[in-house]
Design a protein around this motif. Structure first.
Motif, mmCIF file in Angstrom:
data_model
loop_
_atom_site.group_PDB
_atom_site.id
_atom_site.type_symbol
_atom_site.label_atom_id
_atom_site.label_comp_id
_atom_site.label_asym_id
_atom_site.label_seq_id
_atom_site.Cartn_x
_atom_site.Cartn_y
_atom_site.Cartn_z
ATOM 1 N N LEU A 27 -4.947 7.691 8.409
ATOM 2 C CA LEU A 27 -3.871 7.192 9.271
ATOM 3 C C LEU A 27 -4.235 7.404 10.735
ATOM 4 C CD1 LEU A 27 -0.724 8.500 7.342
ATOM 5 C CD2 LEU A 27 -1.545 6.143 7.469
ATOM 6 N N TRP A 28 -4.782 8.561 11.035
ATOM 7 C CA TRP A 28 -5.161 8.882 12.408
ATOM 8 C C TRP A 28 -6.253 7.925 12.888
ATOM 9 C CZ3 TRP A 28 -2.819 12.119 15.704
ATOM 10 C CH2 TRP A 28 -3.473 12.441 16.892
ATOM 11 N N GLN A 29 -7.262 7.708 12.053
ATOM 12 C CA GLN A 29 -8.357 6.806 12.416
ATOM 13 C C GLN A 29 -7.876 5.373 12.603
ATOM 14 O OE1 GLN A 29 -11.204 7.403 9.291
ATOM 15 N NE2 GLN A 29 -12.095 9.216 10.259
ATOM 16 N N ALA A 30 -6.839 4.994 11.878
ATOM 17 C CA ALA A 30 -6.294 3.645 11.978
ATOM 18 C C ALA A 30 -5.316 3.507 13.145
ATOM 19 C CB ALA A 30 -5.605 3.260 10.667
ATOM 20 N N ARG A 107 13.061 5.167 4.294
ATOM 21 C CA ARG A 107 12.300 4.414 3.294
ATOM 22 C C ARG A 107 11.284 5.396 2.731
ATOM 23 N NH1 ARG A 107 9.799 0.402 6.931
ATOM 24 N NH2 ARG A 107 10.157 2.130 8.326
ATOM 25 N N VAL A 108 11.053 5.348 1.446
ATOM 26 C CA VAL A 108 10.168 6.307 0.795
ATOM 27 C C VAL A 108 8.984 5.568 0.194
ATOM 28 C CG1 VAL A 108 9.969 8.064 -0.997
ATOM 29 C CG2 VAL A 108 12.105 7.844 0.285
ATOM 30 N N LEU A 109 7.796 6.042 0.520
ATOM 31 C CA LEU A 109 6.568 5.505 -0.062
ATOM 32 C C LEU A 109 5.910 6.614 -0.859
ATOM 33 C CD1 LEU A 109 4.346 3.344 -0.361
ATOM 34 C CD2 LEU A 109 3.353 4.238 1.770
ATOM 35 N N VAL A 110 5.655 6.349 -2.123
ATOM 36 C CA VAL A 110 4.942 7.298 -2.970
ATOM 37 C C VAL A 110 3.534 6.763 -3.162
ATOM 38 C CG1 VAL A 110 4.793 8.362 -5.250
ATOM 39 C CG2 VAL A 110 7.023 8.065 -4.163
ATOM 40 N N LEU A 111 2.571 7.542 -2.727
ATOM 41 C CA LEU A 111 1.169 7.217 -2.954
ATOM 42 C C LEU A 111 0.634 8.223 -3.958
ATOM 43 C CD1 LEU A 111 0.006 6.597 0.724
ATOM 44 C CD2 LEU A 111 0.374 4.884 -1.063
ATOM 45 N N TRP A 112 -0.039 7.725 -4.971
ATOM 46 C CA TRP A 112 -0.594 8.588 -5.998
ATOM 47 C C TRP A 112 -1.972 9.066 -5.586
ATOM 48 C CZ3 TRP A 112 2.378 10.367 -9.788
ATOM 49 C CH2 TRP A 112 3.577 9.689 -10.025
ATOM 50 N N GLU A 113 -2.345 10.196 -6.084
ATOM 51 C CA GLU A 113 -3.663 10.778 -5.817
ATOM 52 C C GLU A 113 -4.773 9.755 -6.079
ATOM 53 O OE1 GLU A 113 -6.270 14.532 -7.581
ATOM 54 O OE2 GLU A 113 -4.262 14.143 -8.337
ATOM 55 N N CYS A 114 -4.624 8.973 -7.133
ATOM 56 C CA CYS A 114 -5.649 7.980 -7.467
ATOM 57 C C CYS A 114 -5.644 6.794 -6.496
ATOM 58 C CB CYS A 114 -5.484 7.494 -8.899
ATOM 59 S SG CYS A 114 -3.901 6.689 -9.252
ATOM 60 N N LEU A 121 -8.436 3.902 -0.208
ATOM 61 C CA LEU A 121 -7.726 4.389 0.966
ATOM 62 C C LEU A 121 -7.345 3.293 1.961
ATOM 63 C CD1 LEU A 121 -6.582 6.991 2.001
ATOM 64 C CD2 LEU A 121 -8.769 7.471 3.100
ATOM 65 N N PRO A 122 -8.205 2.309 2.236
ATOM 66 C CA PRO A 122 -7.791 1.258 3.176
ATOM 67 C C PRO A 122 -6.527 0.520 2.725
ATOM 68 C CG PRO A 122 -10.162 1.195 2.869
ATOM 69 C CD PRO A 122 -9.618 2.172 1.855
ATOM 70 N N GLY A 123 -6.372 0.293 1.437
ATOM 71 C CA GLY A 123 -5.173 -0.353 0.924
ATOM 72 C C GLY A 123 -3.933 0.496 1.136
ATOM 73 N N ALA A 124 -4.081 1.804 0.955
ATOM 74 C CA ALA A 124 -2.955 2.711 1.170
ATOM 75 C C ALA A 124 -2.547 2.712 2.638
ATOM 76 C CB ALA A 124 -3.326 4.122 0.711
ATOM 77 N N SER A 138 -6.716 -2.688 11.520
ATOM 78 C CA SER A 138 -7.254 -1.486 10.881
ATOM 79 C C SER A 138 -8.743 -1.355 11.159
ATOM 80 C CB SER A 138 -7.021 -1.567 9.380
ATOM 81 O OG SER A 138 -7.664 -0.497 8.742
ATOM 82 N N ASP A 139 -9.189 -0.139 11.394
ATOM 83 C CA ASP A 139 -10.596 0.130 11.564
ATOM 84 C C ASP A 139 -11.250 0.532 10.237
ATOM 85 O OD1 ASP A 139 -10.338 -0.299 14.290
ATOM 86 O OD2 ASP A 139 -9.890 1.806 14.694
ATOM 87 N N LEU A 140 -10.469 0.581 9.164
ATOM 88 C CA LEU A 140 -11.012 1.014 7.871
ATOM 89 C C LEU A 140 -11.602 -0.131 7.100
ATOM 90 C CD1 LEU A 140 -8.259 3.520 6.783
ATOM 91 C CD2 LEU A 140 -10.450 4.015 7.774
#
Length: 140
Positions: A27-30, A107-114, A121-124, A138-140
């Motif tokens: 997130l920081w890099q983006a 608003r709640v976003l749940v991201l799974w470890e996988c 990660l870029p999709g997340a 995005s820089d990712l």
């Protein structure tokens, strides 16, 4: 519970896990900054919170929160009933915390470890960006 199991369980972190750190770094890099981590005054202590945008993000471990898509959610062979109850309580607590946050206007976003592996990660990050309404590239 066996001593080896007890020792292993004590080693599990509740915050600053590798998936959480990986997400925050991305997130920081983006350029998605201005978040707070582990905000205790909110239900469930979300892992990442964009306060002014009212976005709370949880990074759930696939094993502990029973990911619906990956295979890391297998119940241990020993003490099966205990673990089934433990996982059910975790899911109930997660649903309750999400509901309470939504009642507060988040608003709640749940991201799974996988979902926060290096490959995904870029999709997340893009999901977070979309919820923030950001038009930054995005820089990712």
């Amino acid at each position: 519970m066996a001593e080896a199991t007890r020792k292993s369980m004590k080693g599990n972190r509740s915050q600053d896990t590798k998936p959480e750190i990986r997400l925050r770094q991305a997130l920081w890099q983006a350029g998605l900054r201005g978040y707070r981590k582990n905000v205790r005054r909110l239900p469930g202590t979300p892992d990442v919170v964009f306060g002014p945008k009212k976005l709370a993000i949880f990074v759930h471990g696939c094993y502990w929160h029973v990911c619906p898509t990956c295979q890391r959610n297998r119940t241990p062979r020993t003490n099966h009933d205990f673990w089934q109850a433990k996982f059910a309580l975790n899911r109930e607590r997660d649903a309750r915390n999400q509901r309470l946050l939504e009642e507060q206007g988040y608003r709640v976003l749940v991201l799974w470890e996988c979902e926060v592996t290096k490959a995904k990660l870029p999709g997340a990050v893009e999901r977070v960006r979309a919820l923030l309404g950001s038009s930054q590239s995005s820089d990712l």
